[in-house]
Design a protein around this motif. Structure first.
Motif, PDB file in Angstrom:
ATOM      1  N   SER A 111       4.701   1.498  -8.829  1.00 48.42           N
ATOM      2  CA  SER A 111       3.915   0.280  -8.609  1.00 48.42           C
ATOM      3  C   SER A 111       2.708   0.488  -7.700  1.00 48.42           C
ATOM      4  N   SER A 112       2.495   1.693  -7.216  1.00 52.39           N
ATOM      5  CA  SER A 112       1.382   1.989  -6.294  1.00 52.39           C
ATOM      6  C   SER A 112       1.601   1.467  -4.878  1.00 52.39           C
ATOM      7  N   LEU A 113       2.756   0.841  -4.634  1.00 52.39           N
ATOM      8  CA  LEU A 113       3.000   0.376  -3.267  1.00 52.39           C
ATOM      9  C   LEU A 113       3.032   1.556  -2.306  1.00 52.39           C
ATOM     10  N   SER A 145      -6.959  -1.092  -1.392  1.00 52.65           N
ATOM     11  CA  SER A 145      -6.308  -1.956  -2.381  1.00 52.65           C
ATOM     12  C   SER A 145      -6.336  -1.166  -3.680  1.00 52.65           C
ATOM     13  N   ARG A 166      -0.369   2.718  -1.360  1.00 48.00           N
ATOM     14  CA  ARG A 166      -0.951   1.885  -0.302  1.00 48.00           C
ATOM     15  C   ARG A 166      -0.376   2.266   1.058  1.00 48.00           C
ATOM     16  N   LEU A 167       0.956   2.423   1.095  1.00 52.23           N
ATOM     17  CA  LEU A 167       1.603   2.709   2.384  1.00 52.23           C
ATOM     18  C   LEU A 167       1.244   4.103   2.913  1.00 52.23           C
ATOM     19  N   THR A 217      10.230  -1.775  10.293  1.00 51.39           N
ATOM     20  CA  THR A 217       9.639  -2.754   9.361  1.00 51.39           C
ATOM     21  C   THR A 217       9.830  -2.296   7.919  1.00 51.39           C
ATOM     22  N   MET A 240      -3.294  -7.985   1.897  1.00 53.94           N
ATOM     23  CA  MET A 240      -2.502  -6.921   2.552  1.00 53.94           C
ATOM     24  C   MET A 240      -3.408  -5.822   3.092  1.00 53.94           C
ATOM     25  N   ALA A 241      -4.495  -5.567   2.372  1.00 55.66           N
ATOM     26  CA  ALA A 241      -5.435  -4.537   2.830  1.00 55.66           C
ATOM     27  C   ALA A 241      -6.190  -4.991   4.075  1.00 55.66           C
ATOM     28  N   MET A 285       2.981  -5.354   6.061  1.00 56.81           N
ATOM     29  CA  MET A 285       1.772  -4.621   6.410  1.00 56.81           C
ATOM     30  C   MET A 285       1.476  -4.734   7.909  1.00 56.81           C
ATOM     31  N   SER A 287      -2.825  -8.568  -2.771  1.00 57.45           N
ATOM     32  CA  SER A 287      -3.079  -7.150  -2.551  1.00 57.45           C
ATOM     33  C   SER A 287      -4.275  -6.953  -1.612  1.00 57.45           C
ATOM     34  N   ILE A 288      -5.317  -7.763  -1.815  1.00 58.43           N
ATOM     35  CA  ILE A 288      -6.494  -7.659  -0.934  1.00 58.43           C
ATOM     36  C   ILE A 288      -6.144  -8.159   0.466  1.00 58.43           C
ATOM     37  N   THR A 329      -1.493   4.080   5.378  1.00 59.87           N
ATOM     38  CA  THR A 329      -1.241   3.411   6.669  1.00 59.87           C
ATOM     39  C   THR A 329      -0.735   4.461   7.669  1.00 59.87           C
ATOM     40  N   ILE A 364       2.161  -4.264  -4.398  1.00 63.25           N
ATOM     41  CA  ILE A 364       2.868  -5.236  -3.570  1.00 63.25           C
ATOM     42  C   ILE A 364       4.368  -4.948  -3.660  1.00 63.25           C
TER      43      ILE A 364
END
Lengths: 243, 241
Positions: A78-80, B81, A83-84, A5, B147-148, B100, B144-145, A87, B87
């Motif tokens: 970008s902070s992506l 987030s 976030r990942l 993915t 996706m969280a 996600m 963004s939220i 996960t 994103i």
């Protein structure tokens, strides 16, 4: 599944950027066309298609470095990635996810260069297919340089380092445009200590069907690729921890 | 039942103590706001709780799982987030949600269900096929939220979710956050007093890495002897120097 993915996402991000397509596919093709046109108008053998094409396919890979470095640096900015990181994706997923999508793009770029060269008179032989296969380890070397730069620098710095410095190093120290022996001395020694000329010589040997000529260049390519992958993984994990 | 139990959590960077001995519990389904001026340690605290950085000392347990010893299990139950909109700009809104879903290992069938549900819940239908990078700040924050929420987290960290948004978009996002209350345990960091007061069950005020107070907005105002939450916040933060 998770890595796949992430890899698909990276492929889409790269292929949807029109500048990537213009530089990645268009620029090497323009180089082959332009230099072949010059060759047609000069009496000496400067850019003979059999000799030129393997070099251009390797030079085109410097854009793969730029693609991978820019993508990673932008994701970091970008902070992506942040976030990942929260996960279940593992460090291996990230590294393979950034590396694997660019390998087929590199092979496609190489194929497009050879198709252009065939149109311009390159003899069609099975060696062209082998040359495309042998470009894979070379592309891994260039992609790992991108992974390393993307983990160390911001996207603006990456533009300067990979876009300008690396493409120039790859151009001048690879023996694509001129014979390094003509310059000789320290320049030639430095060039032979770096991987670029070995990548080009490897591809030229394969295209000419001279498989014994693959050595020792393949060792240089694989050795540099291995070292750069280790450094890239280390740099990536380091910036991951610094989040 | 406690969803989050933080025990003497500390993060030091050379001479700087970003979070100093933070001890706190958050109940299941509660919304706790972390409030403080710049450099209070809010984002560092969230980064430690979401396993992005390791604490120098102390530990925290999220649904009983340690952030130091059981990070993989913690990552299965949380979502973040981040402060800046996180994103994938070259992907459409739908593809971002798909990304996600995929990284959380959802099956194709479950992915379609989840995307449809979130599209409806967060009213994303009108922008589902638009590139995320071309959306306005408010839509990006909403995505963004969303996706969280893909992984159905039991604990959600919202780091300054309405920063820089206009009043109407902020009000929409408040409505969205309110709708999550009770179902998900939420830790929210913010600079906005009214946001903390409006949304939170309890508010934790931090300064220079230390927790000054953690209580309901009304109790904080009472303790500070002030008639507005903003005055109470200023009084508490200035009092401790």
């Amino acid at each position: 599944m998770r890595m796949r993915t992430f890899a698909i996402r990276n492929t889409k991000e790269i292929l949807r950027d029109p500048l990537n397509l213009a530089f990645g596919l268009g620029f090497p093709v323009v180089l082959i066309l332009l230099l072949s046109a010059i060759q047609a108008n000069v009496p000496v053998e400067m850019f003979e298609i059999q000799h030129l094409t393997p070099g251009v396919t390797v030079f085109g890979l410097s854009f793969m470095t730029l693609f991978s470095a820019t993508l990673i640096a932008k994701d970091r900015g970008s902070s992506l990635l942040q976030r990942l990181y929260t996960t279940p994706l593992t460090p291996v997923d990230f590294i393979l996810g950034y590396t694997l999508p660019i390998v087929p793009i590199a092979a496609a770029q190489c194929a497009v260069c050879y198709i252009t060269a065939i149109i311009l008179g390159l003899n069609v032989t099975v060696n062209i297919l082998y040359a495309i296969v042998f470009v894979i380890p070379v592309s891994v070397l260039y992609i790992s340089m991108g992974l390393l730069c993307g983990s160390l620098f911001t996207d603006k710095q990456v533009g300067g380092i990979c876009g300008a410095l690396l493409t120039n190093l790859s151009a001048w120290l690879s023996g694509i445009w001129f014979d390094l022996e003509l310059v000789g001395g320290a320049f030639e020694k430095i060039a032979h200590a770096l991987p670029f000329v070995h990548c080009v010589e490897l591809e030229r040997a394969v295209l000419n069907g001279d498989f014994s000529g693959v050595f020792p260049h393949i060792f240089w390519v694989l050795g540099y690729a291995a070292v750069l992958i280790v450094l890239a993984v280390f740099a990536f994990l380091r910036q991951m921890k610094k989040q | 039942m406690d969803a989050i139990k933080i025990l003497s959590l500390t993060k030091k960077y050379k001479d700087l103590t970003a979070v100093d001995n933070l001890t706190l519990t958050v109940k299941q389904g509660e919304l706790l706001s972390l409030l403080g001026v710049n450099g209070a340690g809010k984002t560092t605290a969230i980064k430690m709780l979401s396993c992005l950085i390791s604490p120098t000392s102390g530990d925290a347990f999220l649904n009983g799982k340690s952030i130091c010893k059981d990070t993989a299990a913690v990552k299965e139950i949380i979502a973040v987030s981040p402060q800046e909109t996180a994103i994938a700009p070259g992907l459409t809104v739908g593809e971002n949600l798909q990304l996600m879903c995929g990284v959380h290992g959802l099956t194709k069938e479950k992915q379609n269900e989840k995307i449809a549900e979130l599209t409806q819940r967060l009213e994303l239908k009108s922008v589902i096929n638009k590139k995320a990078g071309k959306l306005s700040g408010g839509w990006q924050r909403r995505l963004s939220i969303a996706m969280a929420l893909v992984s159905e987290p039991r604990i959600l960290f919202l780091d300054e979710p309405t920063l820089g948004l206009d009043v109407l978009v902020r009000s929409d996002l408040w409505e969205l956050i309110r709708s999550l209350k009770g179902k998900v345990t939420i830790i929210l960091t913010t600079h906005y007093m009214e946001e903390a007061e409006e949304l939170s069950d309890r508010i934790a005020i931090m300064k220079e890495g230390r927790l000054l107070v953690c209580d309901t907005a009304i109790n904080i105002m009472e303790k500070a002897g002030k008639d507005s939450f903003e005055k109470a916040f200023i009084h508490i933060v200035k009092e401790v120097s």
